[in-house]
Design an enzyme around this catalytic site. Structure first.
Site, short mmCIF file in Angstrom:
data_model
loop_
_atom_site.label_atom_id
_atom_site.label_comp_id
_atom_site.label_asym_id
_atom_site.label_seq_id
_atom_site.Cartn_x
_atom_site.Cartn_y
_atom_site.Cartn_z
CG ASP A 138 150.87 1.47 24.71
OD1 ASP A 138 150.25 1.20 23.66
OD2 ASP A 138 152.05 1.14 24.90
CG HIS A 179 151.44 -0.78 20.91
ND1 HIS A 179 151.80 0.07 21.93
CD2 HIS A 179 152.52 -0.88 20.10
CE1 HIS A 179 153.05 0.48 21.74
NE2 HIS A 179 153.51 -0.09 20.64
CB SER A 228 156.67 -0.62 20.90
OG SER A 228 156.12 0.58 20.46
#
Ligand SMILES: *[C@@H]1O[C@H](CO)[C@@H](O)[C@H](O)[C@H]1NC(C)=O
Ligand SMILES: *[C@@H]1O[C@H](CO)[C@@H](O)[C@H](O)[C@H]1NC(C)=O
Ligand SMILES: *[C@@H]1O[C@H](CO)[C@@H](O)[C@H](O)[C@H]1NC(C)=O
Ligand SMILES: *[C@@H]1O[C@H](CO)[C@@H](O)[C@H](O)[C@H]1NC(C)=O
Ligand SMILES: *[C@@H]1O[C@H](CO)[C@@H](O)[C@H](O)[C@H]1NC(C)=O
Ligand SMILES: *[C@@H]1O[C@H](CO)[C@@H](O)[C@H](O)[C@H]1NC(C)=O
Ligand SMILES: CC(=O)N[C@H]1CO[C@H](CO)[C@@H](O)[C@@H]1O
Length: 764
Positions: free
Chosen positions: A142, A210, A547
């Site tokens: 990630d 994220h 996600s």
């Protein structure tokens, strides 16, 4: 549509098109499994020697190689000319050579920078009550991690599992003190090819948010009192709060380099993770073959070593055939809504009737409807001829004198301008607020912070338009955002969630499963854009995308693994899929954003059920041999497969290998395309008893769509202490099926206690 192509073009352009630095772009050279009796040092040398055979005399391999893969599989990434790459493609031992692709993080609309979410894992679950799960390790590929987040505090955690071989890399603003007994490892890779100028840190530290969000969703500690500036208050908790976390930073906000994704897989396999969670992927318009796709390659070798790989399905829905990360060894996750909504209503003048809307804002309008209301079309600038663009409030189409001091109603159906950009323009032109009309995206709460905005459906907008039409001086206001829980129906398949069928392999049903991915509350990095009146950035954020769905399932997989440490990735996936539910909180069949009943192309086996997955009764086992046979049926020949992995002695591609036989892969779901070619087709499956009782009798029930005959033989399976695994056949034949149609149903085995359900899809 042209926007999508532009986006694709930009993605490809970002990889560089040659003639940079020492005259080339980065290519990945993939060389299959690590050969027996090899070592990382030997591989390193062999990569150097191989690349030197194509370089100009005197040029050193060290100067062109940017990444080496020598643990989980063999290969390297190097800066090469087109001719050098072509020459390597023909060399012995090379499976494939491909230009380093740029993949994207699977959050919705990255420009809508702040969105929401909430993690709902059954708190009364067996897992939550007494979990043995402390030694399960979840690795994430990630954008990095924010180690100071309370989600990664290690109080109460025992020593790091002794089998852990990973490291905590030092980088900008990050050193080994940032890892602990919860966050046990962190690495980063060269992503200079995709890095924006403002994102220049060489570090595992997250600058995008994220990776912090997905890590805390998969395995974050329970953090009480979490909220997004007071919205969605409650306890934020990861799917497997007792698992350890390892971060492999392969992305910047601008994207993820394929060469780095492979390096992340290579290290994660060697470090000893149990589960790999990957919330990113290729654009659905760029369909690399498995041997040219870093995620398919890395996950193939991870699964061969017993590591379960969970990936997001993509955010390119609701169009059909948009699912990515669809290799059969991957657990592919779509997104659904949760039973929570962020309501912000429009109150109209006159009789003060309220029109329901949703969004997140932190500004202040008066509670009484006193602000003049105007549509974009009515505020059209006289120099603009196109009133359709004005009704969409496209940039440059509105007369700022007409919107000053007013609430502006804008159609936001499928415009080319993002919501945030549109709203920024209205704000700077002096409007006091905006109402965006938008059917698809209303469920995904966008945070507009200081400017009052709400989003309403087309049906709700009709009442607003009617009111405007019947009043010479229409007025309205927008009410404060409130959190509505137990919202019904939920879950609903999110509009953005990528849909099946898989463009590569129609005879393999994808996506596999769905999980919460809309408005999910989880940890975030400190941000400098604060809402008015706030002094501290929120430690949490509400974000949407597949996600966010992927790490929910990674957490469930970690829990299943903790309870059943010997289970293979195939068994873990089977347990998760066959126990999924198709019902929503109204006990009715789950629907999609458009209101239609969801099909397996929307959500695979259904919504993940974290507790049921711990005790599935039967599993569909799938060994590496079966994946090799899949590759034969997919079209690879034995010589190619031999380069990718060792072929067990006696293995060969069947002479009748064909795409149709992909339907026979022992998968927990069934897909048969082109049934009308033959009128009937029989597929085989085998189930293994993993229930507590060795003696068990399962009988089948079939949910058959009209138009199809489905016959399961035998219809009863008797397991004993010696019979653990039994095969059965499913015969599909056409009763009355229109051309170009798709029918779906399910097959359920039950012993009275377990329900082992497999969805099927058949096309004519
Ligand atoms: C890591 O960085 C922090 C802050 O700069 C420092 O206090 C600490 O001593 C460093 N730890 C190591 C192991 O270098
Ligand atoms: C919004 O625009 C779309 C076309 O972009 C159109 O189909 C739709 O009817 C419009 N909605 C309203 C409420 O005007
Ligand atoms: C209030 O006004 C709206 C439109 O102006 C109308 O549709 C609605 O029926 C009215 N409601 C009541 C209770 O009068
Ligand atoms: C196997 O397939 C590759 C292409 O993928 C081809 O180059 C090769 O000649 C094939 N080998 C055989 C033995 O058919
Ligand atoms: C394909 O060939 C194998 C033997 O190689 C045989 O067992 C199988 O039944 C055949 N399948 C079909 C659908 O003909
Ligand atoms: C499947 O069922 C159809 C219709 O009953 C039948 O014609 C066909 O022979 C069956 N196929 C097999 C392999 O049993
Ligand atoms: C105009 C408007 O709706 N303002 C509200 C936005 O949300 C905040 C917090 O929920 C409210 O306090 C405002 O009144």
């Amino acid at each position: 549509m042209w926007l999508l192509f532009l986006f694709l073009f930009a993605s490809l352009a970002a990889t560089g098109d040659g003639n940079r630095d020492n005259g080339g772009r980065v290519y990945v050279v993939y060389m299959g499994a690590v050969p027996p009796r090899s070592s990382p040092d030997l591989l390193r040398e062999s990569h150097f020697r191989l690349v030197e055979t194509v370089l100009k005399r005197g040029q050193k391999a060290e100067t062109v190689i940017v990444q080496q893969y020598k643990h989980g599989f063999s290969g390297f990434a190097a800066r090469l000319s087109k001719d050098e790459a072509a020459s390597l493609r023909t060399r012995h031992g090379v499976v494939s050579v491909f230009a380093d692709p740029v993949y994207q993080l699977h959050t919705t609309r990255s420009w809508d920078f702040l969105q929401q979410t909430a993690i709902k894992i059954d708190s009364k679950s067996k897992a939550a009550a007494t979990s043995p799960a402390t030694d399960t390790i979840i690795g994430l590929l990630d954008s990095g991690i924010w180690p100071e987040s309370p989600s990664f505090d290690d109080s109460g955690f025992g020593p790091v599992p002794s089998r852990w071989k990973g490291i905590c890399m030092t980088g900008d603003d990050f050193n080994s003190s940032n890892c602990n007994r919860k966050l046990i490892g962190a690495r980063y890779y060269d992503i200079s090819e995709v890095r924006g100028p403002a994102d220049g840190s060489n570090s595992p530290r997250d600058r995008a948010g994220h990776g912090t969000h997905t890590s805390s969703t998969a395995a974050g500690n329970a953090v009480a009192g979490a909220s997004y500036y007071g919205l969605a208050p409650g306890t934020a908790k990861g799917g497997s709060a007792t698992s350890r976390v390892a971060m492999y930073r392969v992305c910047s906000e601008a994207g993820c380099a394929g060469s780095a994704i492979l390096a992340g897989f290579d290290d994660a396999i060697a470090d000893g993770v149990d589960i790999i969670s990957v919330s990113l992927g290729a654009s659905p318009y760029f369909r690399p073959d498995f041997s040219d796709d870093p995620i398919a390659i890395g996950s193939f070798h991870a699964v061969a070593k017993g590591v379960t790989v969970v990936c997001s399905a993509g955010n390119s829905g609701p169009e059909a055939a948009t699912v990515v990360n669809a290799a059969p060894w991957i657990l592919t996750v779509g997104a659904t809504t949760i039973g929570r909504n962020f309501e912000s209503d429009v109150v109209l003048g006159g009789n003060n009737s309220a029109v329901k809307g949703g969004a997140i804002n932190f500004s202040n309008l008066d509670k009484s409807p006193k602000y003049p209301l105007i549509t974009g079309a009515a505020a059209k600038s006289s120099s603009v001829s196109d009133s359709d663009s004005a009704s969409h409030c496209e940039p440059g189409t509105l007369d700022s004198n007409k919107i000053k001091g007013k609430i502006v109603v804008c159609n936001h159906s499928d415009g080319d301008t993002s919501k945030i950009d549109k709203v920024d323009i209205l704000n700077s032109a002096g409007a006091v607020g905006s109402i965006l009309v938008n059917n698809a995206e209303v469920a995904v709460a966008t945070a507009y912070l200081d400017f009052p905005v709400t989003e309403v459906s087309c049906a709700a907008a009709a009442a607003i338009h009617k009111y405007i039409a019947s009043n010479s001086q229409p007025v309205a206001t927008i009410t404060p955002t409130t959190t509505v829980t137990e919202y019904k129906p939920a879950p609903v398949v999110a509009y953005f969630s990528s849909r099946g069928p898989s463009a590569q392999t129609g005879n393999l049903l994808k996506p596999d499963i769905a999980a919460p991915g809309v408005n999910i509350l989880a940890s975030w990095i400190p941000t400098s854009s604060l809402p008015v009146g706030q002094k501290q950035p929120s430690q949490f954020n509400l974000v949407s995308g597949t996600s966010m769905a992927c790490p929910h399932v990674a957490g469930v997989a970690a829990t299943v693994k903790a309870w059943n440490p010997t289970w293979s990735p195939g068994a873990i996936r089977s347990a998760i899929m066959t126990t999924a539910t198709e019902l929503n909180n109204d006990r009715a069949p789950m629907t999609t954003d458009s209101g239609s009943v969801a099909t397996p192309y929307d959500y695979g086996a259904g919504q993940v059920h974290p507790t049921a997955a711990l005790d599935p009764g039967l599993v569909y086992e799938i060994g590496e041999d079966a994946y090799l046979q899949f590759l034969c049926n997919y079209g690879y020949n034995a010589s190619k497969i031999k380069l990718i992995t060792y072929i067990p002695s006696g293995f060969s591609c069947a002479a009748n290998a064909s795409k149709d036989l992909i339907s026979n892969l022992n998968y927990p779901s069934i897909s048969v395309v082109g049934l009308s070619k033959t009128g009937s087709r029989t597929v085989t499956r085998a189930v293994t008893n993993v229930g507590a009782l060795e003696e068990a009798t399962y009988t089948v029930t079939v949910s058959t769509p009209a138009g199809l005959n489905v016959k399961v033989t035998p219809s009863k399976l008797e397991f004993t202490n010696t019979v653990k695994k039994l095969a059965f056949q499913v015969n599909f034949s056409i009763r009355n099926m229109a051309a170009k149609s798709t029918l779906s149903g399910s097959i359920t085995w039950s012993d009275g206690k377990h329900m082992v359900r497999s969805p099927f899809v058949v096309t004519s």
